[in-house]
Design an enzyme around this catalytic site. Structure first.
Site, mmCIF file in Angstrom:
data_model
loop_
_atom_site.group_PDB
_atom_site.id
_atom_site.type_symbol
_atom_site.label_atom_id
_atom_site.label_comp_id
_atom_site.label_asym_id
_atom_site.label_seq_id
_atom_site.Cartn_x
_atom_site.Cartn_y
_atom_site.Cartn_z
ATOM 1 N N HIS A 37 -3.327 9.968 -32.865
ATOM 2 C CA HIS A 37 -3.927 8.636 -32.792
ATOM 3 C C HIS A 37 -2.851 7.558 -32.690
ATOM 4 O O HIS A 37 -1.929 7.518 -33.492
ATOM 5 C CB HIS A 37 -4.808 8.413 -34.017
ATOM 6 N N TYR B 55 4.779 -2.302 -9.851
ATOM 7 C CA TYR B 55 4.101 -2.557 -11.132
ATOM 8 C C TYR B 55 2.958 -1.588 -11.425
ATOM 9 O O TYR B 55 2.124 -1.863 -12.280
ATOM 10 C CB TYR B 55 3.623 -4.008 -11.229
ATOM 11 N N HIS C 13 6.367 -7.758 -17.589
ATOM 12 C CA HIS C 13 6.991 -6.502 -17.162
ATOM 13 C C HIS C 13 8.174 -6.151 -18.065
ATOM 14 O O HIS C 13 8.387 -4.973 -18.381
ATOM 15 C CB HIS C 13 7.428 -6.604 -15.700
ATOM 16 N N ASN D 126 2.117 0.814 -13.342
ATOM 17 C CA ASN D 126 2.539 1.453 -14.585
ATOM 18 C C ASN D 126 1.498 1.189 -15.657
ATOM 19 O O ASN D 126 0.891 0.113 -15.696
ATOM 20 C CB ASN D 126 3.879 0.858 -15.070
#
Length: 139
Positions: A20, A128, A106, A130
């Site tokens: 978790h 980007y 970022h 990701n």
């Protein structure tokens, strides 16, 4: 042989160990990966495997509690971002609960990869593309 979609043994092992709130990053081919964070390199050639293919497969194996993405993803790569959001909505329906998405710069995204169990490098060439997945629990 495993029956699930995820066949890569290294990634499968990493996913199986997630607890978790543990984090797993899925990255385009250009994201810098910290030397202290394990790298699972799936990239074969430009575009293979894609960011969405990788997310789809990982989502099929992980209970997703929340996600972290760079705010630049939506503005710099809107077409892929919209497809990603549709994938997240599908995952929400599959899991039966909403998935919170946190948007960060970022630079902060890259800093967060230091705490990930691993960074999965795809062959994606879209800037980007990701995401950091925070694992949930199934109960």
């Amino acid at each position: 042989m495993k029956r699930g979609r995820l066949l890569n043994s290294e990634l499968s092992y990493c996913v199986a160990k997630l607890g978790h709130n543990d984090m797993l990053a899925i990255a385009d081919s250009g994201l810098p990966i910290p030397g202290t964070t394990p790298r699972i390199d799936l990239a074969l050639c430009p575009g293979t495997p894609s960011f969405l293919e990788t997310c789809t497969t990982v989502f099929s194996e992980v209970q997703v509690e929340s996600l972290i993405v760079a705010e630049e993803f939506a503005t710099k790569s809107p077409t892929l971002y919209e497809s990603f959001i549709q994938l997240v909505k599908t995952q929400e329906a599959t899991q039966g609960h909403p998935i919170n998405i946190s948007y960060v710069s970022h630079e902060l995204f890259k800093a967060n990869t230091h705490g990930a169990a691993a960074v999965v490098r795809t062959g994606e060439f879209t800037p980007y593309a990701n995401v950091i997945i925070k694992a949930g629990v199934v109960f």
